[in-house]
Design a protein around this motif. Structure first.
Motif, PDB file in Angstrom:
ATOM      1  N   GLU A  14      -3.977  -0.139 -14.678  1.00 19.83           N
ATOM      2  CA  GLU A  14      -2.731  -0.346 -15.418  1.00 19.83           C
ATOM      3  C   GLU A  14      -2.704   0.621 -16.589  1.00 19.83           C
ATOM      4  O   GLU A  14      -3.425   0.445 -17.567  1.00 19.83           O
ATOM      5  N   ALA A  58      -5.462  -2.341  -6.986  1.00 22.12           N
ATOM      6  CA  ALA A  58      -4.363  -1.538  -7.517  1.00 22.12           C
ATOM      7  C   ALA A  58      -4.908  -0.418  -8.391  1.00 22.12           C
ATOM      8  O   ALA A  58      -6.040  -0.499  -8.891  1.00 22.12           O
ATOM      9  N   GLN A  74       3.717  -3.601 -10.671  1.00 24.98           N
ATOM     10  CA  GLN A  74       2.750  -4.273  -9.806  1.00 24.98           C
ATOM     11  C   GLN A  74       3.081  -5.761  -9.669  1.00 24.98           C
ATOM     12  O   GLN A  74       3.006  -6.325  -8.577  1.00 24.98           O
ATOM     13  N   THR A 131       0.823  -1.214   0.000  1.00 23.83           N
ATOM     14  CA  THR A 131       0.000   0.000   0.000  1.00 23.83           C
ATOM     15  C   THR A 131       0.856   1.263   0.000  1.00 23.83           C
ATOM     16  O   THR A 131       0.420   2.296  -0.496  1.00 23.83           O
ATOM     17  N   THR A 178      -5.219  -7.733  -4.008  1.00 20.58           N
ATOM     18  CA  THR A 178      -4.953  -6.302  -3.938  1.00 20.58           C
ATOM     19  C   THR A 178      -5.943  -5.545  -4.792  1.00 20.58           C
ATOM     20  O   THR A 178      -6.512  -6.072  -5.734  1.00 20.58           O
ATOM     21  N   PHE A 238      -0.633   0.462  -4.078  1.00 19.04           N
ATOM     22  CA  PHE A 238      -1.846  -0.343  -3.993  1.00 19.04           C
ATOM     23  C   PHE A 238      -2.828   0.324  -3.031  1.00 19.04           C
ATOM     24  O   PHE A 238      -2.424   0.909  -2.029  1.00 19.04           O
TER      25      PHE A 238
END
Length: 136
Positions: free
Chosen positions: A106, A103, A115, A14, A101, A18
């Motif tokens: 992308e 995230a 990642q 995190t 997670t 994340f």
């Protein structure tokens, strides 16, 4: 102590972009998690367990021979990434855990690679701790 180490690993995720991260048993029971006010890791764990269960059913229905490695669900504002973490105990029996997670989306190949490397790092560092938890 083991849960504290898992939390520190997740905190590392995190702190590097994340939005939330959790280690959970394959049935959705969270072992350790780190989240933001907008995302509760205790909600994330059973959601990804459902994804994992669906993947297990797909394996049977499609006559696949290997285990699920990763689930990725992309939204415009986030990506849910779930990986299967297989831990082998001293009796050579395997147990599956999940790391999940939320995230950022992308945006490019560099983000995707970053990642992936962070998740590899988290799993590598969590393996001994998860193995210890199997002895309890």
């Amino acid at each position: 102590m083991s849960i504290h180490i898992l939390k520190e690993i997740l905190k590392g995720l995190t702190e590097n972009g994340f939005k939330a991260a959790v280690f959970a048993k394959s049935d959705g029971l969270p072992l350790a998690g780190v989240s933001t006010p907008a995302i509760n890791e205790k909600t994330l764990a059973p959601i990804v367990a459902l994804f994992s269960e669906t993947c297990s059913e797909a394996k049977v229905q499609l006559s696949l021979t290997s285990e699920m490695r990763e689930i990725k669900i992309k939204y415009a504002d986030a990506t849910i990434i779930c990986r299967n973490v297989v831990v082998i105990n001293s009796k050579l029996e395997s147990t599956s855990f999940l790391i999940a997670t939320v995230a950022p989306p992308e945006e490019d190949i560099e983000t995707l690679q970053y990642q992936a490397k962070l998740l590899d790092w988290a799993i590598e560092n969590a393996q001994p701790v998860l193995k210890d938890l199997l002895t309890l």
